[in-house]
Design an enzyme around this catalytic site. Sequence first.
Site, short mmCIF file in Angstrom:
data_model
loop_
_atom_site.label_atom_id
_atom_site.label_comp_id
_atom_site.label_asym_id
_atom_site.label_seq_id
_atom_site.Cartn_x
_atom_site.Cartn_y
_atom_site.Cartn_z
CD GLU A 1 -37.37 -35.47 -3.63
OE1 GLU A 1 -37.16 -36.04 -4.44
OE2 GLU A 1 -38.10 -34.39 -3.47
CG ASP B 1 -27.85 -32.06 14.69
OD1 ASP B 1 -27.37 -32.80 14.17
OD2 ASP B 1 -26.94 -30.44 14.44
N GLY C 1 -46.54 -63.75 26.45
CA GLY C 1 -47.60 -64.97 24.97
C GLY C 1 -48.75 -64.41 24.47
CD GLU D 1 -37.11 -37.19 11.71
OE1 GLU D 1 -36.12 -36.19 11.83
OE2 GLU D 1 -38.05 -36.73 11.37
C1 LIG Z 1 -45.18 -43.83 9.34
C2 LIG Z 1 -44.00 -42.75 8.28
C3 LIG Z 1 -43.89 -42.13 8.37
C4 LIG Z 1 -43.05 -41.05 7.97
N1 LIG Z 1 -43.23 -39.49 8.89
C5 LIG Z 1 -41.94 -39.26 7.41
C6 LIG Z 1 -42.18 -37.25 7.21
O1 LIG Z 1 -42.66 -37.21 8.62
N2 LIG Z 1 -41.91 -36.62 6.58
C7 LIG Z 1 -40.75 -37.50 5.47
O2 LIG Z 1 -40.08 -36.83 5.19
N3 LIG Z 1 -40.67 -38.65 5.52
C8 LIG Z 1 -41.10 -39.15 6.90
N4 LIG Z 1 -41.16 -41.06 6.57
C9 LIG Z 1 -40.48 -41.23 5.40
C10 LIG Z 1 -39.31 -42.09 6.63
O3 LIG Z 1 -38.29 -40.75 6.88
C11 LIG Z 1 -38.14 -43.33 5.24
O4 LIG Z 1 -38.68 -44.46 5.38
C12 LIG Z 1 -37.04 -43.35 5.69
O5 LIG Z 1 -36.19 -42.11 6.17
C13 LIG Z 1 -36.04 -44.74 4.83
O6 LIG Z 1 -36.82 -44.51 3.78
P1 LIG Z 1 -37.12 -45.63 2.61
O7 LIG Z 1 -38.02 -46.12 3.23
O8 LIG Z 1 -36.74 -45.12 1.41
O9 LIG Z 1 -36.37 -47.06 2.60
P2 LIG Z 1 -34.41 -46.47 2.07
O10 LIG Z 1 -33.67 -45.69 2.22
O11 LIG Z 1 -34.68 -47.08 0.25
O12 LIG Z 1 -33.99 -47.90 2.65
C14 LIG Z 1 -33.93 -49.32 2.88
C15 LIG Z 1 -33.60 -50.30 3.68
O13 LIG Z 1 -32.16 -49.83 3.14
C16 LIG Z 1 -31.20 -49.29 4.21
N5 LIG Z 1 -30.41 -48.78 3.65
C17 LIG Z 1 -30.60 -47.70 3.04
N6 LIG Z 1 -28.79 -47.03 3.33
C18 LIG Z 1 -28.35 -47.37 3.65
C19 LIG Z 1 -26.67 -47.71 3.55
N7 LIG Z 1 -26.46 -46.65 3.19
N8 LIG Z 1 -26.69 -48.44 4.37
C20 LIG Z 1 -27.39 -49.53 4.87
N9 LIG Z 1 -28.27 -49.89 4.84
C21 LIG Z 1 -28.68 -48.95 4.02
C22 LIG Z 1 -32.16 -48.62 4.92
O14 LIG Z 1 -32.24 -48.40 6.59
C23 LIG Z 1 -32.95 -49.58 4.77
O15 LIG Z 1 -32.95 -50.21 5.64
C24 LIG Z 1 -41.84 -41.86 7.09
C25 LIG Z 1 -41.84 -43.24 7.42
C26 LIG Z 1 -43.22 -43.78 7.89
C27 LIG Z 1 -43.34 -45.29 8.03
#
Ligand SMILES: Cc1cc2nc3c(=O)[nH]c(=O)nc-3n(C[C@H](O)[C@H](O)[C@H](O)COP(=O)(O)OP(=O)(O)OC[C@H]3O[C@@H](n4cnc5c(N)ncnc54)[C@H](O)[C@@H]3O)c2cc1C
Length: 409
Positions: free
Chosen positions: A143, A260, A362, A386
Amino acid sequence: MAISLDDPRKFRTLRDQAHQVAMNMLRPISRTYDRAEHTYPHELDLLAAMIDGLSESGASSGAGASGVRRDEPAADSERDATESRNGTNLASVMSIAEMCWGDVALLLSLPRQGLGNSAIASVGTPEQQQRFGRLWASMAITEPDTGSDTARIRTTAVLDGDEYVLNGEKIYVTSGERSDAVVVWATLDPSLGRAAIKSFVVPKGTPGMTVERLEHKLGIRASDTAAIRFDECRVPAENLLGSADIDTSQGFAGAMATFDNTRPLVAAMAVGCAKAALDLTRELLADAGVDVDHDRPAVVQSAAAATFLRMEADWEAARLLMLQAAWMADNHRANALEASMAKAKAGRMASDVTLSCVELCGSVGYSENQLLEKWARDSKILDIFEGTQQIQLLIVARRVLGLTSAQLR
Ligand SMILES: Cc1cc2nc3c(=O)[nH]c(=O)nc-3n(C[C@H](O)[C@H](O)[C@H](O)COP(=O)(O)OP(=O)(O)OC[C@H]3O[C@@H](n4cnc5c(N)ncnc54)[C@H](O)[C@@H]3O)c2cc1C
């Protein structure tokens, strides 16, 4: 006990067939649909029909719609290893890796093989699997204010008679526009935390569900990524996957069981994409007069050959973790730890390997005349969706140290 690192003999034909499909059907259209972002690759209809036919004949498990269920009896860890079986999950990761050697984005665009299908298989009742089994289902968790921390989902599902009413906004839904249905994660009661989060199958065309827009992306451009709004969207109560009970002692266990299943599949995508880069790089290095010799230590070879050997070893480690996670699922062993290990290792490996292959080759690697630059772009998402790299490491650490999500965050 001797360990065989070869692919199981019974799946070699499937593996080879998937490789042929990747080479002859996916590779030839790979660049076309990378450039024509958001255009549906109609060539996939034929392929999907073939996979349907194989699935119906029992000859194949498809490209990943089978489920690892946490409610199935766990095997006795003392069980004799000779009882081990290689089943649907192993077949799926092997065929997905081969298909992604062809093209990750096209694999993600295959009709009826969505991540929502895995959710239905993992969490749905037998009746729901029957009812929704033939749909192409995408999965909507993320979201605008909730990514990694899925416990903070704000989309609500309120029971009204024999229907749930959904309200909220989902973003980055893979195949969100093309799929027949969306598996939507929503909370029954935000005050009850993770345990109240359930998943709901929402068929396309349901009033109140609107695909708002498609995203432009770094990689996997052939795959449509949609933002979807739910506004007083009503679905039958029986579309809630699994049990409607809110068991706070179980926490997230129900909905999380999906992962899983899906994390080893994403690891397989990473293994396939990185293998494509390694194979082409090896050819390009040979053309440039650099031979990679597996029979001599890396330190006595050229820097390019030594780098290549290191990347191959990294790839092999990821592949073995992927196979382990899938094998455990086939043998009904709880595999949440191994699924996260495989996803973490393979996601990072694919990013490193594909970008290093660009570097090794390269200007040839950077140019659009080859697919290396595309694979470097495509692989990045495999370390994000995921569950990101950091989240996988967090899960592994919690499980290894025996800490809860409240204790280690
Ligand atoms: C092309 C694409 C396809 C996607 N497809 C789907 C889909 O089909 N269904 C769906 O529901 N979602 C989908 N997503 C969303 C994706 O699962 C999320 O982008 C992902 O879960 C990360 O969430 P965020 O982008 O809000 O990043 P955030 O959660 O805001 O994280 C930002 C950064 O902070 C790090 N971080 C966050 N929490 C912690 C912690 N506790 N400790 C250390 N580091 C942390 C993260 O690893 C990341 O590097 C998709 C995204 C993209 C770009």
